[in-house]
Design a protein around this motif. Sequence first.
Motif, PDB file in Angstrom:
ATOM      1  N   PRO C 222       0.873  -1.179   0.000  1.00  0.00           N
ATOM      2  CA  PRO C 222       0.000   0.000   0.000  1.00  0.00           C
ATOM      3  C   PRO C 222       0.898   1.213   0.000  1.00  0.00           C
ATOM      4  N   MET C 223       0.984   1.813  -1.137  1.00  0.00           N
ATOM      5  CA  MET C 223       2.058   2.801  -1.275  1.00  0.00           C
ATOM      6  C   MET C 223       1.573   4.224  -1.092  1.00  0.00           C
ATOM      7  N   ALA C 224       2.506   5.074  -0.941  1.00  0.00           N
ATOM      8  CA  ALA C 224       2.183   6.494  -0.775  1.00  0.00           C
ATOM      9  C   ALA C 224       1.663   7.047  -2.085  1.00  0.00           C
ATOM     10  N   ALA C 225       0.920   8.137  -1.977  1.00  0.00           N
ATOM     11  CA  ALA C 225       0.227   8.717  -3.130  1.00  0.00           C
ATOM     12  C   ALA C 225       1.167   8.977  -4.304  1.00  0.00           C
ATOM     13  N   GLN C 226       2.301   9.607  -4.037  1.00  0.00           N
ATOM     14  CA  GLN C 226       3.168   9.961  -5.168  1.00  0.00           C
ATOM     15  C   GLN C 226       3.624   8.724  -5.938  1.00  0.00           C
ATOM     16  N   GLU C 227       3.735   7.660  -5.220  1.00  0.00           N
ATOM     17  CA  GLU C 227       4.154   6.438  -5.896  1.00  0.00           C
ATOM     18  C   GLU C 227       3.061   5.895  -6.808  1.00  0.00           C
ATOM     19  N   ALA C 228       1.856   6.140  -6.403  1.00  0.00           N
ATOM     20  CA  ALA C 228       0.720   5.637  -7.162  1.00  0.00           C
ATOM     21  C   ALA C 228       0.639   6.257  -8.543  1.00  0.00           C
ATOM     22  N   ASP C 229       1.237   7.423  -8.689  1.00  0.00           N
ATOM     23  CA  ASP C 229       1.176   8.106  -9.973  1.00  0.00           C
ATOM     24  C   ASP C 229       2.087   7.460 -11.013  1.00  0.00           C
TER      25      ASP C 229
ATOM     26  N   LEU D 158      -7.089   3.675  10.471  1.00  0.00           N
ATOM     27  CA  LEU D 158      -6.025   3.564   9.482  1.00  0.00           C
ATOM     28  C   LEU D 158      -4.930   4.604   9.738  1.00  0.00           C
ATOM     29  N   ARG D 159      -5.387   5.796  10.053  1.00  0.00           N
ATOM     30  CA  ARG D 159      -4.395   6.844  10.342  1.00  0.00           C
ATOM     31  C   ARG D 159      -3.519   6.432  11.537  1.00  0.00           C
ATOM     32  N   ARG D 160      -4.140   5.860  12.505  1.00  0.00           N
ATOM     33  CA  ARG D 160      -3.412   5.385  13.679  1.00  0.00           C
ATOM     34  C   ARG D 160      -2.404   4.329  13.262  1.00  0.00           C
ATOM     35  N   THR D 167       1.566   0.376   8.449  1.00  0.00           N
ATOM     36  CA  THR D 167       1.233   0.403   7.025  1.00  0.00           C
ATOM     37  C   THR D 167       1.753   1.689   6.421  1.00  0.00           C
ATOM     38  N   GLN D 168       1.943   1.654   5.112  1.00  0.00           N
ATOM     39  CA  GLN D 168       2.418   2.875   4.444  1.00  0.00           C
ATOM     40  C   GLN D 168       1.305   3.535   3.653  1.00  0.00           C
ATOM     41  N   LEU D 169       0.139   3.137   3.982  1.00  0.00           N
ATOM     42  CA  LEU D 169      -1.054   3.622   3.293  1.00  0.00           C
ATOM     43  C   LEU D 169      -1.013   5.126   3.042  1.00  0.00           C
ATOM     44  N   ALA D 170      -1.267   5.510   1.783  1.00  0.00           N
ATOM     45  CA  ALA D 170      -1.129   6.923   1.426  1.00  0.00           C
ATOM     46  C   ALA D 170      -2.356   7.746   1.782  1.00  0.00           C
TER      47      ALA D 170
END
Lengths: 240, 240, 240, 240
Positions: C222-229, D158-160, D167-170
């Motif tokens: 689950p990647m960070a937003a910038q990676e999703a691009d 999720l934020r927690r 998790t690295q959730l964006a």
Amino acid sequence: MNSPVKGALTCGPKLAVVLPKQERSRRTREKLILAAAQLFEERGFEKTTSNDIAAVAGVSIGSFYAYFSDKRQVLLLLFEQRIAERLNAVFSNFTEDDLTGNDLRGCIERCIHRTFVNKAESPGLTRLIYDLAPKDEAVGALCRRLMDDSVENLAALLRRAVDLGLTQLADPKTTATAIVYAVEAVARKCVLEDGLPRSAWEPYITCLTEMTYGFVFGATYPMAAQEADQPPASSEKKPT
Amino acid sequence: MNSPVKGALTCGPKLAVVLPKQERSRRTREKLILAAAQLFEERGFEKTTSNDIAAVAGVSIGSFYAYFSDKRQVLLLLFEQRIAERLNAVFSNFTEDDLTGNDLRGCIERCIHRTFVNKAESPGLTRLIYDLAPKDEAVGALCRRLMDDSVENLAALLRRAVDLGLTQLADPKTTATAIVYAVEAVARKCVLEDGLPRSAWEPYITCLTEMTYGFVFGATYPMAAQEADQPPASSEKKPT
Amino acid sequence: MNSPVKGALTCGPKLAVVLPKQERSRRTREKLILAAAQLFEERGFEKTTSNDIAAVAGVSIGSFYAYFSDKRQVLLLLFEQRIAERLNAVFSNFTEDDLTGNDLRGCIERCIHRTFVNKAESPGLTRLIYDLAPKDEAVGALCRRLMDDSVENLAALLRRAVDLGLTQLADPKTTATAIVYAVEAVARKCVLEDGLPRSAWEPYITCLTEMTYGFVFGATYPMAAQEADQPPASSEKKPT
Amino acid sequence: MNSPVKGALTCGPKLAVVLPKQERSRRTREKLILAAAQLFEERGFEKTTSNDIAAVAGVSIGSFYAYFSDKRQVLLLLFEQRIAERLNAVFSNFTEDDLTGNDLRGCIERCIHRTFVNKAESPGLTRLIYDLAPKDEAVGALCRRLMDDSVENLAALLRRAVDLGLTQLADPKTTATAIVYAVEAVARKCVLEDGLPRSAWEPYITCLTEMTYGFVFGATYPMAAQEADQPPASSEKKPT
DNA sequence: CATGAATGAGGATTCATTCAT
DNA sequence: GATGAATGAATCCTCATTCAT
């Protein structure tokens, strides 16, 4: 579905006041039935709308449908209320005692007369019934039952007459049918179609009386009018 | 004698009634009439729409209104075409010669039988006529005229019988009315209401024959079936 | 019953002029359907009356009933015309070739995007369908069939993927169901409930793509937003 | 966290909403609400009339209007009473402690299971809500707030999790939305549309658990059922 | 407080009839 | 002549709501 017709669900804690609501209900219903009777007589069934009935009754169309499912139901009600007892009345006052009595012919005559009177009492409604009988299953059934009843009543009398040796009639049921339908038809013609006043019924009633009495209980000559007044005891006519 | 029946339907200056000269026209018209007959028989008058008639006829609704002003007119036409002659047929084959012939009773029986047959031939339409007669002035008038005609025919015969000394009947017109309506009513009941097959008509026809013959031409005992077969020649009754 | 819908009975001798009548008919019908679509969108099904539809279409209420049996039928028509192909379109452009292609993830993304677009194209009607599905048997059946179709399409793809060794998915049917319903639900929420503009769909589509792609074809963090691009051809993306 | 759900239904100065103090009153009101619940479940909203409700409750229609302004209000009440707590119940038993606990996956699974159970407990009413949400502003608002609440609850978790480095959730909010709507949609399909028995929920719940858990907390291979039992700590699973 | 009879606006549907083509 | 699409008045019936008792 707050139809006042089915007040079964709740009526609260009824104390002394039982009638007031029911009373108003009853009156509304009565007004509707009367209005329907009037309109059916005047315009016939098809040309009377449920709205007309409500309007003439002076209530809302909603009330009409609260008491009846449709105008057909009102007709059936009227039929049962008004017509049934009349038609049945014809033979109800013709008991077995009359068979051995002296005034058998008079008895028959009164029955026939009664049939005429029945028609005259609510001509529109009677007409209506005959209109609808072929089209409406329920009306037809009622109609048929009434006629069947009459036939059955008469047939029973005829069978009794055979047992008593008053007649040699071979087929009471068929004879009863013929007589009932004949009387009915002539009555309808005179009263409903021609709208004859009571004073003009006489010859028809006499003719039917002669014809049926003669057929069942032994022939009388087809006699001239003045002869018809003679006592019916014409057994000595066939002394062969 | 039955002439007034025809020509009654000229409804003023209605263009639609003009008989078309072209062949195609005639056929279209005919198809419409047949379709109407079929539908009236099947569904009754009210439940048949003009659109239905056109559809079954296979022509457009526009054509329907080109030929007829409305479905009522088609009904009257049908009535004229099909029913009138049948009802009239009853007495048309009963001539004065029959009165003095040997088979008077057989003659009467055939007349009655013919009445039954008439009903059986187009039950739906016949029913229809009786339905509409009370509601539709024109239909009622036709109906009444047909019955009146029958009555008049029979009354004439009875008067002739009186003149010939065959009966002492006092009131031929009333008697004719009673007989015609009686026969009509029983026929209707047997054929239309009960839908009896021809084989079951027998007792009713015999009963009516006995009743009317006996009433008019002198009494026969209300006899058992086998006795009814005896020759009606009850001439010894009027040896006076 | 002169409904133009069934012009089967007669059309006369059609020469060159086949279209004019049919053309007018077609236009009237079209006007009614358009009016219905508009009103259904604006007011919903229950609050749209057949009279409204006819009025907005600029034709008489009679015409409405000439073309449709009731408003429900129009809805079903609309449904089939407009919605069915759209929902089916989602997976129709997802062929087996895509499975082995380089842009599998992009493919999935486009499918999901298409689902969003579908909702956006006729939001009112789509909403309507979901409203009525639980109440109207036919609508419900259509709805179910469409979803089932989508599920079945996806399940087939998943099974193929399993065969090709692209995934070790245990239960393709259940997985397909979960994915289809998930995508559908999020699309509905974004487009119909929240009325998001297309520009705001991005994160939801990306999220759904990640979640489903990851689940089926192997996890991506689950990647960070910038990676999703980054370009979706991304298995080599996590060589950490 | 889920507090804003309550207290939403104060509809201005409507007298009907005042909670009655007397015992009899309270009971009448309760009977009406129960009757409404039953009928709404059985027939849906539109097909339940206020008169029906009163009749089934065994009180007069007048009483109904004494307590409620119309049937819509009863529905909103029911919604509040019965549905709100259930939907909210899903995440209420999912505390922050669970995040660090050993049975994170089991926790998620229980949440998803709870969502299924909720639907099963009053299917008719739940269906009803979804029916009416798009048409009725107030119902829609309640519906939306419930979903928003769930989303918000999950997003917070999720934020927690992000904060705890699990998790690295964006984009927790979007992810939460996708998950909540996905679970909701599948639950609805299984329980309400297909009417599956509890025993048949298993594969769907497992699938959803895998998909969401995998997406958020690191990928697990789309594995065969038996493999799914392995611990979720799985980054080293793709050592390729 | 409770009752339930009464209301009537409003919606669905039919069908006789017209008229442009 | 024939067509058939279009018309719309008329009918049936429902149901939310009021109010006198």
